[in-house]
Every structure is written in structure tokens, then in C-alpha cells.
Design a protein around this motif. Structure first.
Motif, PDB file in Angstrom:
ATOM      1  N   MET A 394      -2.589  75.315  56.657  1.00 62.69           N
ATOM      2  CA  MET A 394      -3.244  74.292  57.472  1.00 62.69           C
ATOM      3  C   MET A 394      -2.664  74.371  58.876  1.00 62.69           C
ATOM      4  O   MET A 394      -1.452  74.592  59.045  1.00 62.69           O
ATOM      5  CB  MET A 394      -3.002  72.890  56.898  1.00 62.69           C
ATOM      6  CG  MET A 394      -3.531  71.779  57.797  1.00 62.69           C
ATOM      7  SD  MET A 394      -3.046  70.136  57.231  1.00 62.69           S
ATOM      8  CE  MET A 394      -3.560  69.136  58.619  1.00 62.69           C
ATOM      9  N   SER A 395      -3.519  74.202  59.895  1.00 63.01           N
ATOM     10  CA  SER A 395      -3.028  74.256  61.265  1.00 63.01           C
ATOM     11  C   SER A 395      -3.689  73.173  62.097  1.00 63.01           C
ATOM     12  O   SER A 395      -4.765  72.671  61.773  1.00 63.01           O
ATOM     13  CB  SER A 395      -3.292  75.628  61.888  1.00 63.01           C
ATOM     14  OG  SER A 395      -4.683  75.884  61.993  1.00 63.01           O
ATOM     15  N   THR A 456      -0.786  76.063  68.856  1.00 63.69           N
ATOM     16  CA  THR A 456      -1.097  75.892  67.432  1.00 63.69           C
ATOM     17  C   THR A 456       0.172  75.620  66.639  1.00 63.69           C
ATOM     18  O   THR A 456       1.185  76.324  66.788  1.00 63.69           O
ATOM     19  CB  THR A 456      -1.779  77.156  66.871  1.00 63.69           C
ATOM     20  OG1 THR A 456      -2.952  77.431  67.632  1.00 63.69           O
ATOM     21  CG2 THR A 456      -2.161  76.955  65.408  1.00 63.69           C
ATOM     22  N   PHE A 457       0.112  74.600  65.793  1.00 61.57           N
ATOM     23  CA  PHE A 457       1.165  74.291  64.825  1.00 61.57           C
ATOM     24  C   PHE A 457       0.579  74.506  63.431  1.00 61.57           C
ATOM     25  O   PHE A 457      -0.579  74.152  63.178  1.00 61.57           O
ATOM     26  CB  PHE A 457       1.636  72.845  64.964  1.00 61.57           C
ATOM     27  CG  PHE A 457       2.255  72.532  66.296  1.00 61.57           C
ATOM     28  CD1 PHE A 457       3.625  72.611  66.479  1.00 61.57           C
ATOM     29  CD2 PHE A 457       1.456  72.160  67.376  1.00 61.57           C
ATOM     30  CE1 PHE A 457       4.196  72.317  67.716  1.00 61.57           C
ATOM     31  CE2 PHE A 457       2.013  71.861  68.600  1.00 61.57           C
ATOM     32  CZ  PHE A 457       3.390  71.946  68.786  1.00 61.57           C
ATOM     33  N   SER A 458       1.351  75.081  62.515  1.00 59.19           N
ATOM     34  CA  SER A 458       0.813  75.383  61.191  1.00 59.19           C
ATOM     35  C   SER A 458       1.859  75.169  60.104  1.00 59.19           C
ATOM     36  O   SER A 458       3.059  75.081  60.380  1.00 59.19           O
ATOM     37  CB  SER A 458       0.301  76.820  61.135  1.00 59.19           C
ATOM     38  OG  SER A 458       1.338  77.744  61.391  1.00 59.19           O
ATOM     39  N   GLY A 500       3.091  65.436  60.479  1.00 53.00           N
ATOM     40  CA  GLY A 500       3.429  66.261  61.630  1.00 53.00           C
ATOM     41  C   GLY A 500       4.744  66.988  61.505  1.00 53.00           C
ATOM     42  O   GLY A 500       4.932  68.051  62.119  1.00 53.00           O
ATOM     43  N   SER A 501       5.688  66.459  60.733  1.00 50.77           N
ATOM     44  CA  SER A 501       6.993  67.112  60.611  1.00 50.77           C
ATOM     45  C   SER A 501       6.905  68.432  59.858  1.00 50.77           C
ATOM     46  O   SER A 501       7.792  69.284  59.985  1.00 50.77           O
ATOM     47  CB  SER A 501       7.977  66.171  59.906  1.00 50.77           C
ATOM     48  OG  SER A 501       7.543  65.908  58.582  1.00 50.77           O
ATOM     49  N   GLN A 502       5.846  68.615  59.070  1.00 48.81           N
ATOM     50  CA  GLN A 502       5.699  69.866  58.314  1.00 48.81           C
ATOM     51  C   GLN A 502       5.026  70.969  59.135  1.00 48.81           C
ATOM     52  O   GLN A 502       5.163  72.149  58.819  1.00 48.81           O
ATOM     53  CB  GLN A 502       4.872  69.601  57.050  1.00 48.81           C
ATOM     54  CG  GLN A 502       5.548  68.641  56.073  1.00 48.81           C
ATOM     55  CD  GLN A 502       4.605  68.214  54.970  1.00 48.81           C
ATOM     56  OE1 GLN A 502       4.014  67.137  55.016  1.00 48.81           O
ATOM     57  NE2 GLN A 502       4.456  69.061  53.977  1.00 48.81           N
TER      58      GLN A 502
END
Length: 976
Positions: A394-395, A456-458, A500-502
Motif C-alpha cells: 500500500m502506498s 511516495t510513502f509505502s 501513517g507510522s507504518q
């Protein structure tokens, strides 16, 4: 044979409609006298002419019919209301002036030998008391009269829209104004019209002109390829338009690259009298829940006894916008690869300036200047959740950037008459320049060059509700024993919630776009009219065009997962997810429980500061001219086009007129790009330059027959063409020897343009009370259609799979159109203010496409042919409007329908990408308080119609987005 039968069927439909009309009956208000034996005192004086202007109390009346009573010597007024009669009879004569919806008028004159008679301004009045009741000065009817009169008098098949009609529709850019015309639809970007489509043909087959010159292009279609010739019209405010001409069958004096049609925007020059108009509007976009503002001013006057005229106008349009979107990517087996949830917010600003000047020392000479400048800015931000089912990931990607487009144009020209009006000389020199690029993001902490920034955060996740072999399907594709999702409720089914921490920093991209086109044009036209029944015209045009295309970007991959500590998204300041009215509330807001708060836009810009990008944990890759993966997207080109034409207008009788001619265009192309070859020692980049030239002979014939004063029958044969898109001519060639077989991807400078032999028939029946019933058929026989082909070549004993644009063998496009415009003046009292406008266009098509396949058993290359629809061609187009106009009140509800069309051929038919049908409804109203002040209200997208693309089946969406309603309330003040 099938095509011929289809065309005959369409023709039969139209002829049945017109068979119910009394073709032999003359109107009681017939505006054209019958020819009869009539002896006029005096002899024909070859050097006499009569000039003048026809107008009403609002201004010039274009398309008015002016004739010497008892003869067939006549003329039709131009856009400025001017007329000129040559070879007039000597002695006392009577001018008969007629105009649809107005009382005819007779003017007595005395023609003297070798003299020019200037009758000055002839004022017409409305045709009946009842029509006067329907609309006070400046109502929609006055604009409708102008359009219908120009259409009636034209020998060619065309549509016309005047500026006062544009101002009474809820349309704020050029594309949205044109969509109301018969046979026209548009392509939208985030709910706003951008490209014009005529008779459902591909965008590339329609030319967009500015004062007769093709507008420069700055970008491509909605996929942002930047490679088409289409001009984006959302950058051009509708307030700057004086007239719009839509030619469905062009004439030899027009540029020939227009298979679908040619849309010509005529900008303002000089008014007939002193004018000062101010328009102010304020409203809201209900998706963005932010305001919309509009302001414009127009000032013009004539001085020096009318010899000098000028007009200047400025417009400012600031509108916030929002889009809720979900997209789906499929595997070849129709399993879902990923689901994307996108929420966009943005602000678009258009500022435009237009100036016109003319010097007319006498009735035989005029010199003019036009100049325009528009600046379009689009600030866009988005939060995108992506659920990758095949990658168990997931991103959340956040992006923000500003794109700007500037359009500058100027032209100087002249119109001159000699030999008492028999000989005309027109000349013009013009230049247009359009440039697109990134601009600095306002209130940002980014200190580098302007770019469109994305981060991008994933995180790895586990999805439930997958098949035993790890796939996810929709319900229509579900295998036995599996419960798939409904297309409007595709759920990720996370095994446990994600916060969000993951999500950890994955990558960031700084994207820079650049595109520019500059055109220089010169043209000369000569007109010779020896008699009132015969006119010759010839001319030439030379155009040189230069373009540049390039889109560099820097990709930064964060290596913290392997070389340092991961950086969670919670390390950065976040902002509340922009629900702005409820995210996808149209389908029940099914994703509220999986949406996360994205990082703040200012925080995003900080990630692209010089200090942040110096982080050793960021691995940078520059996609520029030196990178083999991106070198091919940088190219430049020049095109020189020399054209010439000859044509003649012949009045064979009072009822039969013919226009015949031929145009020749010679095109020279020179393109520069980059070739990339993958070798065992690595990639090699080389500069590549290719050129080509071709000539196009374009014969044309138009016939107009008028059985009665109310009825026109028009028949046309034209040969037109469409040049290849810029990206197709890009000489880049990329060779990879790392696959089996090796591959080559390249452009094709040797592409032939697509040619079309066009056959058009149109019948037009004009009602007495300003209305029209029309119908026609059209057929286009196509040659050299351009498509992306995949074939095989053997080079030095090595087999290559080659992908490049090429020409197919042949194809066709055919259809019919019907239209009606009718006022209900037969109803009593206030009900007589109602009226209706509706038009429908049907089109069908086929193209033969060669297929090349490799027999893996024998190694032989096998050739076959398949039949496909022409891409981006809609079968059904429908426009409708119900209006009410009485006294100072005007109300109008308008609908625009565009049927589904094939967008991309990919894999088998179940994988084809389709543009879904679309029907939008708009509302406009105004109330004229007095002769100077008018209040108005405009509402767009009343039904919140989504834009949809689907794959193979309408219940298999690829993209669905909603824009909600937007509205504007304002005042229009004519100071004088």
C-alpha cells in the motif's frame, strides 16, 4: 457495397423529412424578388458600384441580403455589415434589404455613371410586434438571427456562433462555447472543456484556427504525451471571441488539414460605435468548496470621422476546482493489479488581453492589426492511495505543482479594392507563439528550479478476499467459488488497519515539463469579380513552424531500508485528508475508513529543498537527454508549408450557385531527436535527424440550390487531410538487444498524412420566426490512416520486433445529422417565449489494420488484416436546449451528450480501453433590468456527471471521476 447502402439510407432519411415541406410555396414575407422581364432605365455601367452598411440598433448585421429590386444583382453583408454591389444599372434604382426575423426595407438611390454610391448605414427593425415582445434588445434571439442569416447565405456547409450568444451560455472558455454547435462535442480535463471534436472524429482530425491561422499546440491529449497538434482551448477565454465559424466542408481558401472540420475563432477588432462593457462574476466550485471569480472589460470606439477604430479587452478568470477519482489497473487475465484512490484540488487562473485596430481612410482601403495574449496557470495538488494487490503493498503519494501556458499572437493585414470594387487585394502577416512549462509553487519552501513534485510513502500489507492463487477480481470476472467486488465498491480488504507510522519514505520525483511552438505566416489573396454572377479568387500562403518538446525529471530513491533508519510518514507534518464535500460521496463514500492524512504541501516542498536532496540516503537518477531511458522524449522539429489555391463562385441562376476550386499544399519536415542503442557494452546515445516532404492536391466543389427562399440544399465534395502528430514524426529510435527477439521502438518521418475524400449533403429549412430545421448526410473515404503498428524486421541476419507508427490501407467514416431550432411564438401570451434547440449526429467507421505475428514454431512472419473502429470516434452526439425568453428574462437549460468511443486498442477486445458515454446539463439565466444593466446566473454540471473510462465492459472501470456543481452569479454593465 455496404458503405454505399448505408449512405443511401442516411440520404433517404433526410429526403423523407424535406418531402413534407412545401418546396414550391413562396414565403409571404419572401425577401428575394422573383426574376422577371423588367426593363431598367439606362444601360449597364461597368464602373459603377454601391456600398453601405446594414445594422440594427445594436450594431452590424452580418449575412443580410442586399439586392437591386427587379434584378439579380446582389450581395451579402460581411461580419461588419458591409455590402458592395458592382456593375450597377444607371438611373434610379431601389435597394431591397432583407434579414431573417426583420422587416425588409427598400431604399431609393440614383446610380450615376462611373460613380461610387455610398448609401451609409441602413437600419432594420424586428419583424413583428410579437417577436419584439419575446425579447428586448440584446436577447438571445438577436444572436440567433446573426448565426442563422450567415448560415443561410453561406454557399458552404458551416455553423456560426456570435459573441452575444457565447455570453448567454454558461461557458467560460472557447471549447465549452463551441460544444453547443451542431455535431460538436468536447474532451474535458478535470471537468473543464479542453479539445473540440467535430462529428465524433478523432481530435487530431480537427483544426483549430485563430483568425484563419492554425493555433499552436503546447501539449497532447489527456495522457500528457505532448505530441499531438491539438490546441488546448481552456487557455482561451470566451470573452475574447467575436465570432466562431465551424466549417464542416471547407473551401479552397482555407487550410486543408481538416478531415473532421475546421473551427475558426475570430477575435475582436473595432466596434461600429463607442462601446464600454464591464462584466463581474462570483461563484463557487462545490467540489473544491472554494470560490470562482470572473471579470472582463471591453472598450472600443471609432474616431476621425469613423476612419480609425480600435477595441481593447481584458479578462480574468480565477476558478478553484476539485476532482474525486478512483482508478483500476488490470492484468491480462482481468485480475485487479491495483486500486488507486485520488483526490485532486487545484486552482486555475486565466488572464487574457486582446487588442484590435483598424484604419479605413476610405471605403476601398482598410489596414488592421490584431494582438492577443493569454496566460493560463494550473496549480494542482493530489493525495493518492494505491492498493497494489499483486505486490502486497500500500502506498500514499502526495504531489503538488504549477503548470503554466502562455499564448501570444499578433497579425497585421489589409483589404483593398480597385477598379470600382471589381478587384480585391487582401494580405496578412501573423505570428503565434505558445509555451508550456512548470512555474514556481507559491508559498513553498522549495528553492530549486520550478518543477512538479511528488513523494511516495509505502508499506507491505496483507489483503483478504483474494483467490487461492493470489488474485482479486470484480464480480463480472469472478471465477467459480469467488465473491468479486462491484465496480463502484472495490474494497482493499486489509487484514489489519494501516496508519501513517507504518508508511515509510520510498521515493520522490521532481518532474519538469517543457513545450513550445512558434509559427510565422504570410498570405496574399486576390479577388476578381467581373460581373455580379461571377467571382474568381486566388491566393497563396507560406507558414514556417518550429517546435521543441522535452520533459526531464529527477527520481530520488530513498535507501534507508538497506543503509539507514526508515523514515515514517509521521515524521512529517500532515494535514487532514481533503474530503472537500465528501470523498466519492456520489457512490456512498465507501473509502472513508481507509484514507490516511497526507503530508502538508509545505512539508512536501521542504523535501525538495537543496539541503534535503543532499541526503546521502537518496539515490538520484536524472531522466534527461543523457539518460538512455529518457533521451527519446527530447526532440525538436521544423515544418514549412507553402500553399496556393484558385477558386470561383458562379451564380448559374437565381436559385443555383456553384463554388469550385483546388488547393495545393506542399509540406517540408525536418525533425531532430536521439537514437538509443542497447549493446553488450551498454547503451549508446546518438543524435538523429530526419526529413521528408510531400505535396497534397485538394480539389473541392460546393453546390447550393434554393428551391424557395426558405430552403437551402447544399452538396459538397472536398478532399482534405490530417498531418501526423508531432510524436509520430519524432526521429528517435531505441534499440534493445537484451530481449528475445531484440526490439526497436521508433518514430516515422516518412508517414504519409491521412487523406479523406468527403461527400456532404445538407438541407436547411428556415422558419419565418427565426428558426431552422436541418438535416444532412456525410461520408468520408479515408486513405493512409495512422496507427501504432507492431511488426518484425530482419536486419543483418538478426530478427527484431519493431514498434512504430505507420499508415494503414483504408477506412471510412459515415453518418447523418439532424437539427431543429424553433420558437413557440404560436403560443399565447408569455408562453410564446418558449423555444427549443436540438441536434443529433450519428457516425460509424471502420479501418483496415494489418497484423504481423511471429510463428514461434516455424519462425515465419505471418501477415493478416483486422477491422477496427477509428480510435476516439463517437457514434452518437446529441445537443439539446430548452429556452425561455420574454421581456428582459432569459432562461436556458442545455444538455450535451457524447457517446462512448474506443480510446486504446490493447490485447484482445476485453482489454480495449473505452471512453464511456457522457451527458452534462448546464443552466443559464439573465434578467435585463434596463438597456445597460443585466444580471446573470450560470450553473454547470447540474447532474454531476462523471467522466469514465472502462476496459472492455462498462462494468469494468479503469477511471471514474466526479467534479460536482459549479456556479457563477454576476452583472453585465454596458456603460455605452
Amino acid at each position: 457495397m455496404k458503405t454505399t447502402l448505408r449512405l443511401l439510407n442516411y440520404l433517404g432519411i433526410i429526403m423523407v423529412l424535406f418531402s413534407h415541406l412545401d418546396l414550391n410555396a413562396q414565403s409571404a414575407n419572401s425577401t428575394k424578388p422573383e426574376l422577371r422581364d423588367f426593363k431598367v432605365s439606362g444601360d449597364i455601367i461597368q464602373n459603377s458600384e454601391i456600398i453601405g452598411v446594414v445594422a440594427d440598433n445594436l450594431g452590424p448585421l452580418p449575412g443580410a441580403n442586399v439586392i437591386i429590386k427587379g434584378t439579380d444583382i446582389g450581395d451579402v453583408t460581411d461580419f461588419d455589415g458591409n455590402f458592395r454591389l458592382v456593375n450597377a444599372y444607371a438611373g434610379k434604382q431601389t435597394l431591397l434589404i432583407s434579414y431573417l426575423g426583420y422587416e425588409s426595407k427598400e431604399v431609393e438611390i440614383n446610380v450615376k455613371d462611373s460613380k461610387q454610391i455610398n448609401v451609409g448605414k441602413i437600419i432594420l427593425t424586428a419583424g413583428s410586434e410579437k417577436l419584439d415582445e419575446v425579447v428586448i434588445n440584446g436577447g438571445y434571439r438577436s444572436s440567433q438571427q446573426k448565426a442563422l442569416n450567415l448560415k443561410k447565405q453561406s454557399l458552404a456547409i458551416m455553423e456560426v456562433m456570435a459573441s452575444d450568444a457565447i455570453g448567454k451560455l454558461p461557458d467560460r472558455n472557447a471549447a465549452e462555447a463551441v460544444q453547443r454547435m451542431q455535431g460538436v462535442s468536447i474532451e474535458r480535463d478535470h471537468g473543464e472543456g479542453r479539445y473540440v471534436i467535430v462529428r465524433g472524429t478523432p481530435i487530431a482530425w480537427n483544426s483549430t484556427l485563430m483568425n484563419g491561422d492554425r493555433m499552436p499546440a503546447t501539449e497532447g491529449t489527456s495522457d500528457n504525451t505532448g505530441g499531438t497538434r491539438a490546441a488546448p482551448l481552456d487557455i482561451f477565454p470566451s470573452e475574447m471571441i467575436e465570432f466562431v465559424q465551424l466549417s464542416k466542408a471547407i473551401t479552397p481558401d482555407m487550410e486543408g488539414d481538416a478531415i473532421g472540420g475546421s473551427v475558426n475563432f475570430i477575435t475582436r477588432t473595432a466596434p461600429s460605435k463607442k462601446t464600454l462593457n464591464i462584466n463581474l462574476g462570483y461563484g463557487e466550485n462545490f467540489q473544491a468548496q472554494k470560490p470562482v471569480q470572473n471579470a472582463s472589460i471591453v472598450y472600443g470606439d471609432r474616431v476621425a470621422n469613423g476612419k480609425i477604430g480600435f477595441m481593447i479587452s481584458g479578462t480574468y478568470w480565477n476558478r478553484n476546482w476539485g476532482t474525486d477519482n478512483y482508478e483500476v489497473v488490470y492484468e491480462d487475465n482481468l485480475a485487479l493489479n491495483n486500486l488507486q484512490l485520488r483526490d485532486y484540488l487545484g486552482k486555475r487562473t486565466t488572464a487574457g488581453f486582446n487588442a484590435g485596430f483598424e484604419y479605413k481612410p476610405n471605403s476601398n482601403n482598410k489596414v488592421y492589426f490584431r494582438g492577443l495574449y493569454t496566460d493560463f496557470t494550473d496549480e494542482e495538488s493530489a493525495a493518492e492511495h494505491t492498493f497494489s494487490f499483486t505486490d502486497s503493498e500500500m502506498s500514499l503519494r502526495v504531489r503538488h505543482g504549477v503548470t503554466g501556458i502562455t499564448l501570444f499572437g499578433s497579425e497585421i493585414g489589409g483589404n483593398h479594392k480597385f477598379l470600382n470594387g471589381k478587384l480585391g487585394l487582401d494580405w496578412k502577416a501573423s505570428t503565434y507563439d505558445a509555451e508550456m512549462g512548470n512555474r514556481k509553487i507559491p508559498n513553498s519552501n522549495y528553492d530549486g528550479e520550478p518543477s512538479y513534485n511528488m513523494v511516495t510513502f509505502s508499506a507491505p500489507v496483507t489483503y483478504n478476499n483474494l483467490t487461492s492463487d493470489g488474485f482479486k477480481f470484480l464480480d463480472i470476472d469472478s471465477p467459480a467459488g469467488y465473491n468479486g467486488d462491484h465496480f463502484d465498491n472495490i474494497q482493499p480488504y486489509l487484514s489489519q488497519p494501516v496508519d501513517g507510522s507504518q508508511l515509510q519514505l520510498d521515493n520522490q520525483i521532481a518532474f519538469k515539463s517543457y513545450s513550445k511552438e512558434t509559427d510565422y505566416t504570410g498570405q496574399l489573396d486576390l479577388t476578381f469579380q467581373p460581373t455580379d454572377k461571377l467571382k474568381f479568387k486566388a491566393g497563396g500562403k507560406y507558414k514556417t513552424m518550429k517546435l521543441e518538446r522535452g520533459a526531464p525529471y529527477s527520481y530520488y530513491l530513498y535507501l534507508g531500508g538497506n543503509y539507514g533508519a526508515p523514515i515514517p510518514m509521521t515524521n512529517y507534518k500532515t494535514t487532514e485528508f481533503p474530503y472537500n464535500g465528501g470523498y466519492l460521496s456520489e457512490i456512498g463514500s465507501p473509502y472513508d475508513d481507509v484514507l490516511l492524512n497526507p503530508i502538508d504541501k509545505k512539508e512536501l516542498s521542504t523535501l525538495f529543498s537543496t539541503e534535503a536532496l543532499s541526503n546521502p540516503m537518496l539515490y538520484e537518477i536524472n531522466f534527461n537527454k543523457e539518460n538512455p531511458s529518457s533521451a527519446g522524449s527530447f526532440y525538436s522539429g521544423s515544418e514549412n508549408v507553402a500553399s496556393a489555391y484558385v477558386m470561383s463562385d458562379i451564380s448559374l441562376s437565381e436559385k443555383l450557385k456553384v463554388m469550385a476550386g483546388v488547393r495545393y499544399e506542399h509540406t517540408y519536415l525536418d525533425y531532430k531527436g536521439h537514437g538509443v542503442t542497447q549493446t553488450a557494452d551498454g547503451p549508446v546515445i546518438e543524435e538523429v535527424e530526419n526529413d521528408n516532404d510531400f505535396g497534397s492536391v485538394l480539389p473541392m466543389l460546393h453546390v447550393k440550390y434554393m428551391p424557395t427562399d426558405k430552403l437551402n440544399l447544399k452538396l459538397a465534395y472536398t478532399r482534405t487531410f490530417a498531418r501526423a502528430n508531432f510524436s509520430d514524426l519524432n526521429p528517435t529510435e531505441t534499440v534493445s538487444m537484451l530481449s528475445t527477439p531484440s526490439t526497436i521502438s521508433r518514430g516515422n518521418i516518412k508517414l504519409e498524412p491521412t487523406y479523406s475524400n468527403n461527400f456532404d449533403f445538407m438541407g436547411e429549412y428556415f422558419f419565418e420566426n427565426v428558426g431552422l430545421l436541418s438535416g444532412g448526410v456525410f461520408y468520408k473515404s479515408l486513405e493512409n490512416l495512422i496507427y501504432s503498428a507492431r511488426s518484425y524486421e530482419t536486419i543483418n541476419g538478426e530478427l527484431y520486433q519493431v514498434t512504430q507508427p505507420t499508415n494503414s490501407e483504408e477506412g471510412w467514416l459515415a453518418g447523418f445529422e439532424l437539427g431543429i431550432s424553433k420558437r413557440f411564438t404560436f403560443l399565447p401570451g408569455f408562453l410564446s417565449g418558449f423555444g427549443v434547440e436540438a441536434n443529433y449526429t450519428f457516425a460509424d467507421s471502420e479501418m483496415n489494420v494489418p497484423l504481423y505475428t511471429l510463428n514461434e514454431t516455424t519462425g515465419a512472419i505471418e501477415t493478416s488484416t483486422t477491422t477496427e473502429k477509428i480510435p476516439n470516434q463517437s457514434k452518437h452526439i446529441f445537443n439539446s436546449a430548452l429556452f425561455y425568453e420574454y421581456g428582459g428574462l432569459t432562461l436556458r437549460v442545455a444538455g450535451n451528450y457524447k457517446g462512448e468511443s474506443l480510446a486504446v486498442v490493447q490485447g484482445n477486445p476485453e482489454n480495449y480501453r473505452w471512453y464511456d458515454k457522457n451527458f452534462t446539463v448546464d443552466f443559464s439565466s439573465s434578467y435585463k433590468i434596463n438597456s445597460k444593466l443585466r444580471l446573470y446566473l450560470e450553473l454547470n454540471n447540474l447532474t454531476n456527471e462523471p467522466l469514465r473510462y472502462y476496459q472492455g465492459n462498462t462494468n469494468r472501470p479503469e477511471q471514474t471521476e466526479y467534479y460536482s456543481l459549479r456556479g457563477l452569479f454576476g452583472i453585465n454593465y454596458n456603460i455605452f
